[in-house]
Design a protein around this motif. Structure first.
Motif, PDB file in Angstrom:
ATOM      1  N   LEU A   4      38.720  23.311  27.252  1.00  0.00           N
ATOM      2  CA  LEU A   4      37.760  24.186  27.925  1.00  0.00           C
ATOM      3  C   LEU A   4      36.771  24.759  26.922  1.00  0.00           C
ATOM      4  N   ILE A   5      35.508  24.842  27.353  1.00  0.00           N
ATOM      5  CA  ILE A   5      34.493  25.523  26.560  1.00  0.00           C
ATOM      6  C   ILE A   5      33.548  26.242  27.524  1.00  0.00           C
ATOM      7  N   LYS A   6      33.115  27.449  27.117  1.00  0.00           N
ATOM      8  CA  LYS A   6      32.245  28.278  27.970  1.00  0.00           C
ATOM      9  C   LYS A   6      30.984  28.621  27.185  1.00  0.00           C
ATOM     10  N   PHE A   7      29.825  28.443  27.851  1.00  0.00           N
ATOM     11  CA  PHE A   7      28.529  28.742  27.259  1.00  0.00           C
ATOM     12  C   PHE A   7      27.817  29.817  28.063  1.00  0.00           C
TER      13      PHE A   7
ATOM     14  N   VAL B 181      26.262  31.593  33.097  1.00  0.00           N
ATOM     15  CA  VAL B 181      27.392  31.179  32.267  1.00  0.00           C
ATOM     16  C   VAL B 181      27.977  29.897  32.843  1.00  0.00           C
ATOM     17  N   SER B 182      28.168  28.899  31.978  1.00  0.00           N
ATOM     18  CA  SER B 182      28.752  27.616  32.387  1.00  0.00           C
ATOM     19  C   SER B 182      30.078  27.413  31.675  1.00  0.00           C
TER      20      SER B 182
ATOM     21  N   THR C 112      20.628  22.266  41.171  1.00  0.00           N
ATOM     22  CA  THR C 112      20.025  21.206  40.357  1.00  0.00           C
ATOM     23  C   THR C 112      20.534  21.248  38.917  1.00  0.00           C
ATOM     24  N   ILE C 113      20.853  22.435  38.426  1.00  0.00           N
ATOM     25  CA  ILE C 113      21.432  22.571  37.084  1.00  0.00           C
ATOM     26  C   ILE C 113      22.840  21.982  37.081  1.00  0.00           C
ATOM     27  N   LEU C 114      23.597  22.254  38.122  1.00  0.00           N
ATOM     28  CA  LEU C 114      24.941  21.697  38.258  1.00  0.00           C
ATOM     29  C   LEU C 114      24.874  20.168  38.330  1.00  0.00           C
ATOM     30  N   GLN C 115      23.932  19.642  39.097  1.00  0.00           N
ATOM     31  CA  GLN C 115      23.788  18.195  39.212  1.00  0.00           C
ATOM     32  C   GLN C 115      23.454  17.573  37.860  1.00  0.00           C
TER      33      GLN C 115
END
Length: 158
Positions: free
Chosen positions: A86-89, A104-105, A138-141
């Motif tokens: 796991l990594i979070k940005f 946050v992703s 669109t960011i998720l895609q």
């Protein structure tokens, strides 16, 4: 799947990949500089500004293509959990921040049980600046498409 109440919300997607969870996570945590080769046409450049690739607190500037247009984002790594892949940005600057107060992703790869490959989960939490702000679908895609490209890149290495 999207969930929102007012200006705060989250979007999420799962995708199955052929690469192992560990290899996929390592591309996010330690090999971000290779994304240019792995994602032709999507990632144009990335530059490590602070810290070490994929380490807690590191900051990277990405130049990429979103909805057919050049875009830039500056991300800080907020969490890294190699045991759980796991990594979070957190996005701290860039084009996305024109529409959002916070974004946050989290990306996590989980091994499939009893078969090769893994499942990648993208989870994005955000707060829009206003009701008129763009929707993060669109960011998720784009994240899903980049994940597919990275999977193909990793499979060519084997």
């Amino acid at each position: 799947m999207a969930e929102a109440t007012g200006l705060v919300g989250k979007v999420e997607a799962d995708l199955e990949i052929k690469a192992s969870a560990g290899k996929f996570h390592h591309m996010f945590a330690g090999r971000q500089g290779e994304w240019l080769k792995a994602t032709p046409g999507k990632i144009k450049s990335c530059e490590l500004l602070e810290g070490d690739w994929g380490k807690l607190g590191s900051v990277v500037i990405w130049n990429y293509v979103h909805n057919g247009e050049a875009a830039m984002t500056k991300k800080r790594v907020e969490a890294v959990d190699p045991e759980n892949n796991l990594i979070k940005f957190r996005i701290v600057e860039g084009d996305v921040m024109k529409d959002y107060k916070s974004f946050v992703s989290t990306v996590q790869a989980t091994p499939k049980l009893g078969e090769p490959g893994s499942v990648v989960n993208w989870h994005m939490e955000y707060e829009k600046i206003s009701e008129d702000a763009g929707h993060p679908e669109t960011i998720l895609q784009l994240a899903v498409e980049i994940s597919k490209d990275i999977d193909e890149y990793l499979l060519k290495e084997e």
